[in-house]
Design a protein around this motif. Sequence first.
Motif, PDB file in Angstrom:
ATOM      1  N   SER A  12       0.910  -1.137   0.334  1.00 51.75           N
ATOM      2  CA  SER A  12       0.359  -0.185  -0.359  1.00 51.75           C
ATOM      3  C   SER A  12       0.986   1.587   0.091  1.00 51.75           C
ATOM      4  N   PHE A  13       1.681   1.230   0.453  1.00 55.56           N
ATOM      5  CA  PHE A  13       2.574   2.937   1.139  1.00 55.56           C
ATOM      6  C   PHE A  13       4.236   2.106   0.686  1.00 55.56           C
ATOM      7  N   HIS A  14       4.531   0.916  -0.448  1.00 60.92           N
ATOM      8  CA  HIS A  14       5.993   1.612  -1.203  1.00 60.92           C
ATOM      9  C   HIS A  14       6.285   3.115  -1.399  1.00 60.92           C
ATOM     10  N   MET A  15       4.995   3.509  -2.436  1.00 60.11           N
ATOM     11  CA  MET A  15       5.928   4.367  -3.151  1.00 60.11           C
ATOM     12  C   MET A  15       5.558   5.683  -2.977  1.00 60.11           C
ATOM     13  N   LYS A  16       4.917   5.923  -1.673  1.00 59.54           N
ATOM     14  CA  LYS A  16       5.002   6.516  -0.839  1.00 59.54           C
ATOM     15  C   LYS A  16       6.154   6.589   0.406  1.00 59.54           C
ATOM     16  N   ALA A  17       6.444   5.590   0.419  1.00 59.64           N
ATOM     17  CA  ALA A  17       7.846   6.109   1.049  1.00 59.64           C
ATOM     18  C   ALA A  17       8.654   6.556   0.488  1.00 59.64           C
ATOM     19  N   GLU A  18       9.149   5.489  -0.612  1.00 58.43           N
ATOM     20  CA  GLU A  18       9.585   6.151  -1.349  1.00 58.43           C
ATOM     21  C   GLU A  18      10.118   7.723  -1.678  1.00 58.43           C
ATOM     22  N   GLU A  19       8.861   8.127  -1.450  1.00 57.03           N
ATOM     23  CA  GLU A  19       8.670  10.093  -2.173  1.00 57.03           C
ATOM     24  C   GLU A  19       9.046  10.285  -0.111  1.00 57.03           C
ATOM     25  N   GLY A  20       9.028   9.529   0.819  1.00 55.48           N
ATOM     26  CA  GLY A  20       9.074  10.695   1.772  1.00 55.48           C
ATOM     27  C   GLY A  20       8.133  11.098   2.367  1.00 55.48           C
ATOM     28  N   ALA A  21       6.787  10.775   1.388  1.00 54.07           N
ATOM     29  CA  ALA A  21       5.713  11.432   2.302  1.00 54.07           C
ATOM     30  C   ALA A  21       5.029  10.073   2.230  1.00 54.07           C
ATOM     31  N   LEU A 280       2.472   1.605  14.687  1.00 52.88           N
ATOM     32  CA  LEU A 280       4.082   0.685  15.066  1.00 52.88           C
ATOM     33  C   LEU A 280       4.131   0.227  13.373  1.00 52.88           C
ATOM     34  N   THR A 281       2.858  -0.629  12.633  1.00 49.21           N
ATOM     35  CA  THR A 281       3.540  -0.977  11.379  1.00 49.21           C
ATOM     36  C   THR A 281       4.070   0.154  10.730  1.00 49.21           C
ATOM     37  N   SER A 282       3.562   1.591  10.922  1.00 48.16           N
ATOM     38  CA  SER A 282       3.616   2.809   9.549  1.00 48.16           C
ATOM     39  C   SER A 282       5.240   3.683   9.802  1.00 48.16           C
ATOM     40  N   VAL A 283       5.843   3.053  11.524  1.00 48.74           N
ATOM     41  CA  VAL A 283       7.121   2.712  11.548  1.00 48.74           C
ATOM     42  C   VAL A 283       8.451   2.504  10.456  1.00 48.74           C
ATOM     43  N   ILE A 284       7.480   1.106  10.066  1.00 50.10           N
ATOM     44  CA  ILE A 284       8.611   1.105   8.750  1.00 50.10           C
ATOM     45  C   ILE A 284       8.805   1.699   7.975  1.00 50.10           C
ATOM     46  N   PHE A 285       7.877   2.038   7.431  1.00 48.18           N
ATOM     47  CA  PHE A 285       8.157   3.018   5.777  1.00 48.18           C
ATOM     48  C   PHE A 285       8.386   4.052   6.277  1.00 48.18           C
ATOM     49  N   ILE A 286       8.072   5.138   7.720  1.00 47.56           N
ATOM     50  CA  ILE A 286       8.703   6.342   7.744  1.00 47.56           C
ATOM     51  C   ILE A 286      10.293   6.260   7.771  1.00 47.56           C
ATOM     52  N   THR A 287      11.180   4.739   8.126  1.00 47.45           N
ATOM     53  CA  THR A 287      12.069   5.328   8.461  1.00 47.45           C
ATOM     54  C   THR A 287      13.015   4.307   7.261  1.00 47.45           C
ATOM     55  N   VAL A 288      11.967   4.935   5.723  1.00 47.06           N
ATOM     56  CA  VAL A 288      12.999   4.092   4.487  1.00 47.06           C
ATOM     57  C   VAL A 288      13.372   5.061   4.183  1.00 47.06           C
ATOM     58  N   SER A 289      13.067   6.089   4.769  1.00 48.25           N
ATOM     59  CA  SER A 289      14.553   7.580   4.301  1.00 48.25           C
ATOM     60  C   SER A 289      15.313   7.742   5.153  1.00 48.25           C
ATOM     61  N   MET A 290      16.190   6.550   5.382  1.00 47.73           N
ATOM     62  CA  MET A 290      16.707   6.734   6.448  1.00 47.73           C
ATOM     63  C   MET A 290      17.846   6.114   6.916  1.00 47.73           C
ATOM     64  N   GLY A 291      17.637   5.206   5.765  1.00 44.52           N
ATOM     65  CA  GLY A 291      18.494   3.926   5.322  1.00 44.52           C
ATOM     66  C   GLY A 291      18.760   2.773   5.802  1.00 44.52           C
ATOM     67  N   VAL A 292      19.019   2.534   4.813  1.00 46.34           N
ATOM     68  CA  VAL A 292      18.738   0.381   5.082  1.00 46.34           C
ATOM     69  C   VAL A 292      18.620  -0.209   6.417  1.00 46.34           C
ATOM     70  N   ILE A 294      18.641   1.936   9.333  1.00 55.06           N
ATOM     71  CA  ILE A 294      17.700   1.944  10.936  1.00 55.06           C
ATOM     72  C   ILE A 294      16.642   1.608  10.783  1.00 55.06           C
ATOM     73  N   ASN A 295      16.504   1.504   9.186  1.00 60.68           N
ATOM     74  CA  ASN A 295      14.892   0.377   8.109  1.00 60.68           C
ATOM     75  C   ASN A 295      14.680  -0.244   8.370  1.00 60.68           C
ATOM     76  N   SER A 296      15.969  -1.496   8.481  1.00 69.65           N
ATOM     77  CA  SER A 296      15.736  -2.735   8.700  1.00 69.65           C
ATOM     78  C   SER A 296      15.820  -2.757  10.443  1.00 69.65           C
ATOM     79  N   SER A 297      16.976  -2.724  10.694  1.00 71.79           N
ATOM     80  CA  SER A 297      16.214  -2.413  12.404  1.00 71.79           C
ATOM     81  C   SER A 297      15.554  -2.187  13.327  1.00 71.79           C
TER      82      SER A 297
END
Length: 338
Positions: A12-21, A280-292, A294-297
């Motif tokens: 649902s949110f892959h595209m938005k996460a890439e755009e940081g939105a 809590l699930t949204s945390v994954i997509f918020i941290t996408v722009s912070m690097g692999v 941080i996002n993986s952790s």
Amino acid sequence: MSLLLVCLFSLSFHMKAEEGAVDVQDIVFSHIKDAYSWHITQVGEHDISVPLPVIVKGKASGWHMFLSSRLDGGKEYEGFKLAQEGDMAGKIVEKSADGEWTRPVDLSMTKNVCGLLLSSVLLSLSILGAARWYKRHPGEAPGGVMGMLDFVVDYIYEEVIKKSIGPDYRPFTSYLLTVFFFILFSNLLGVIPVFPGGANLTGNITITMVLAFCTFVAVNLFGTKKYWKDIFWPDTPLFLKLPMPIMPFVEFFGVFTKPFALMIRLFANIMAGHTIILALTSVIFITVSMGVLINSSMTVVSVAFCIFMDCLELFVACLQAYIFTLLSANYIGAARVR
């Protein structure tokens, strides 16, 4: 279940996460509020959802019935559309003769309505199935799912209804058992993240308000003379009743605060659980722009907390059904004291 939820959100949110939105508020409220379609997931920019029947009556044009997909993307159909902003955002509005958008009479089959019907069907099938089994197997002890259902019914009947209400328990047994299983099925369906689960039924205050109102009617309509005497002339010192009716006011106020507490307790607990899991699930997509790294952790942390919250939600789903039934039985029992 949490892994499934994460996978659905990833689509649902892959595209938005890439755009940081990523808008967490929009993610959370779009999944817990009522809707005219049953959203499943989003692939890229394409929503996958089940359209539901829209049934509206215009002020001048009369009744209309069509699928909610006619209104997708803010489109207008037969003079109706989904409001995109303002106080009526997310609601169907009609264009009046003077050009303003107003609310029509709306009897549409929304997501919560379908969830309510599904819970009612499951409740009916479970109870009628149990009755049919006992009719075909007289004197036999049930096992499996039927045995678990028998245990739950017997426990609520013996330990909650009979002990809380007392000798006059029989007229209220059907109501309290129905309330228990309806809330239980609704709560459990709400924890399931995929269609036809996920409807935030008992996290909708209108549903809990109706349930609390039914208990309010049962308590006050069948209250004894002693119950009403204790409200308007309680057994307290005279100076607390005259010349200022302090205690009668407090007791009368309690007539309304009890069902209000029932309504808020169920609504708040279920709504809070859904909101926390989605956040809590949204945390994954918020941290996408912070690097692999941080996002993986944070993905591992998010999934772990979501699994914990799912287990807690299953417990809360059963507990809240029990508490609502127990308190309703206690209030009815207090009103039946002679």
